[in-house]
Design a protein around this motif. Sequence first.
Motif, short mmCIF file in Angstrom:
data_model
loop_
_atom_site.label_atom_id
_atom_site.label_comp_id
_atom_site.label_asym_id
_atom_site.label_seq_id
_atom_site.Cartn_x
_atom_site.Cartn_y
_atom_site.Cartn_z
N PHE A 6 0.80 -1.13 -0.13
CA PHE A 6 0.06 0.41 -0.19
C PHE A 6 0.52 1.46 0.03
O PHE A 6 0.69 1.93 -0.82
CB PHE A 6 -1.34 -0.16 1.81
N THR A 29 1.01 3.96 -2.95
CA THR A 29 0.63 5.19 -2.63
C THR A 29 1.94 6.14 -2.89
O THR A 29 1.47 7.15 -2.82
CB THR A 29 0.02 5.27 -0.93
N GLU A 42 -0.22 0.49 -10.46
CA GLU A 42 -0.68 1.16 -8.94
C GLU A 42 -1.81 0.53 -8.65
O GLU A 42 -2.30 -0.14 -7.66
CB GLU A 42 -1.36 2.59 -9.67
N TYR A 74 -2.30 -2.51 -5.08
CA TYR A 74 -3.40 -1.87 -4.32
C TYR A 74 -4.55 -2.60 -4.07
O TYR A 74 -5.19 -3.35 -2.84
CB TYR A 74 -4.83 -0.62 -4.65
N TYR A 95 -5.16 -5.19 -0.75
CA TYR A 95 -6.33 -5.17 -0.79
C TYR A 95 -6.89 -6.27 -0.23
O TYR A 95 -7.20 -6.73 1.10
CB TYR A 95 -7.63 -4.59 -0.83
N TYR A 125 -9.44 3.79 -4.18
CA TYR A 125 -8.34 3.14 -3.53
C TYR A 125 -7.36 3.06 -2.42
O TYR A 125 -7.59 2.02 -1.84
CB TYR A 125 -7.07 2.43 -5.26
N PRO A 126 -7.27 4.08 -2.76
CA PRO A 126 -6.28 4.64 -1.29
C PRO A 126 -7.45 4.11 -0.03
O PRO A 126 -6.60 3.54 0.41
CB PRO A 126 -4.94 5.56 -1.35
N VAL A 140 -8.34 0.87 0.30
CA VAL A 140 -7.60 -0.42 1.58
C VAL A 140 -7.25 0.11 3.27
O VAL A 140 -7.07 -0.28 3.85
CB VAL A 140 -6.13 -0.21 0.92
#
Length: 818
Positions: free
Chosen positions: A219, A223, A232, A236, A240, A280-281, A284
């Motif tokens: 992660f 990021t 990317e 992710y 996850y 997405y960020p 997760v």
Amino acid sequence: MEKAVKNVSKNKLKLSTKNSIKSNIKSQELNNKNIKREFILQGLDCAHCATKIEDQVSKIKGIGSANVNFLTKTLTLEIEEVSNVQDLIAATSEKIEKIESHVKMKEKLSQKVLRKEILLEGLCCGNCAAKIERESNHIEGVKSAVVDFISTKLILEIDNPSRQNTVVEKVKEIVKRIEPDVKVIEIQNKSRLSENPTHEHEESNKKELIKLSVGAALFGIATIAKLPNTIELILYLISYILVGGEVVLRALKNISKGQVFDENFLMSIATIGAFAIKQYPEGVAVMLFYQLGEIFQGIAVNRSRKSITALMDIRPDFANLKIGDDIKKVSPEEISVGSIIVVKPGEKVPLDGKVVEGNSMIDTSALTGESVPREVKLGDSILSGVINKNGLLTIEVEKEFSDSTIAKILDLVENASSKKAPTENFITKFARYYTPAVVFSALALAILPPLFIDGATFSQWIYRALAFLVVSCPCALVVSIPLGFFGGIGGASKNGILVKGGNYLEALNSVEVVVFDKTGTLTKGVFKVTEVKPQNNISKDELIAYAAHAESYSNHPIAASILNAYDKELVKASLENYEEISGHGVKVVVKGKEVLAGNYKLMSKEKISYEQVETIGTVVHIAIDKKYAGYIVISDEIKDDSAKAIKSLKAIGVKKTVMLTGDNKTVGAKVANQLGLDEVHAELLPDQKVEKLELLDKEKSSKGKLIFVGDGINDAPVLARADIGIAMGGVGSDAAIEAADVVIMTDEPSKIASAIKIAKKTRSIVMQNIFFALGIKLILLVLVALGLGTMWEAVFGDVGVTLLAVLNSMRAMKTDNM
């Protein structure tokens, strides 16, 4: 003598003697062919009526004896006329109907309810515990099912023992459906329960942390590093799956089994939804911090459990059994009554017994909370659970481990949290409706605003709805509240106060009236003959001798003091026609002479002129062949702690303190004045005590509680009738532990005020958790709905609040200044 007669009547009321030693002997000599039958007296709520029923039924021709246990509402009959059983049962039923028309007589089934305990290893979710309990209660053949979240036990009462295996299999199915990772273990040997290791749980935490660390690293790379969008997204997704894949799989399994509204479902929907709107960020990160929070929450809960149970870690691990000249280390459960054990300095005494060799100082703090060591020597009784300090003790075992003081205390404390407080039951019900309500609110939040508000987009409101879902989990309440109550129970036990359940701990918050027995409660109960006044040419020795023979069948402290003063061997063969006269005294023929021993009522009844005595002691009048022979004064001392106890109770808001006693009015008034009691009622028989208690109960408010404090064994009917029954000096007294809701392990009445203070502190902590958890969640729900909060705050609203509430609950154990 009033007290002596009073206590004989008490024993009669509960189920001991019929109304004389003679009738007891007769009962024991009944023909072996007699039939014993037990019946439940449904609707019996009057102690006085219980004595009437017992007396009247015992007079029915063909019935050898009748005993009524007012506590269990059980009538036990010994039927002599075997050929006429049904007619005698019908006659008994008719007699009971005449005395108490609403009381129904129902035969007691011989088959006992089976109590089964199942360990739910790895259970960390309070909400899931409530679901398991609810579904287990619906299993056919289960009378009751309670999940003790603290000890992770499911306690079942099964109507039919033959259905035991079927019920256990059903439980396994329920647990597997609700919490697949929880292991279901049948507890075969209760003594091993406390040895349940936490090693597996720690290993599981390590594996989870490694997996989360890898996920967090991926992660972080996705990021921070500037990578193509596809790579990317892949990072992710891998992150996850590592972090939250297990949560999603669990949610899918639960949905397939009809378990929709749980925390797995909420987190899955929230984080998958975040991916769907390309956040997405955040998707997760929320799952990562949720999982970390869950691990820390689990660690906190387990440490809380260990800390609480450590307060009561008084179970002996082994016993040194003496076999000839050898010493063998064995389990306490393997030792039988009569065996000889050796306890070395620093070891726990494993079983109740009597010291047959050696002397030492013992630490009783584990049982009583007293820090001052006590000396034991040859001939002294010693209780299991105390620690031998310095000398070598040889002990003869008097009780098997299962019947020992330590076993009873451990059983009582281990099962205390299964008796849930009203607050716990409310929160369990609240959680059941709260989560679905929040889910549907989140659904409305996602759909309605974009339809009715100009400029509102679905992605914007779906994000808010997802954050709304994250906040909604009620774990902070369903985990921290039982921990708070059990922490209070654990802290109380550390102070020598055994509370039988969270319901009684919560009830102690509303105490308005405290009613005391006198002897053994406010006074020491150590009686001594302080005055012997013979008359009519009888010597002191003769008067004591006649009194001792008259009291020879009684084990009451007053009788014991007369026997101690006589200090010679009794010739019971010289006794004839022994008769107890309820509320008055005893009549017996000693060596051809009729002896009367009792209170002034007995003298008046028999028309004997007696000397009226004004003293604070108990007066036993003696008459021989209808002529007054003199009197004996037996005195008791007020406990040093009693005045402090009354003062402390008034300081914490108790409205009224009352004393009920069987002693004469002079004694009662003197003691009440010395202690500062508000009311005193003297010369009461056990049934009159119950009547007085009921009158006092009517004077308090509808929500107020009434406590009765007694000696446990003699005051069982009154203890049972009070809102909260407290037994004083309960160490080693089976009847005290059975009859009372709270047991004070020392003889200090001031511990009652301590118990109330502990209850108030526990209640305060529980209410703090409720307002804190609900308050933070409500604020966050509003902020999130208004778009002022993100999923980060939502995660804190879930796991962060739970963690803080659990840590706050631990303060309930700290009762050192109570």
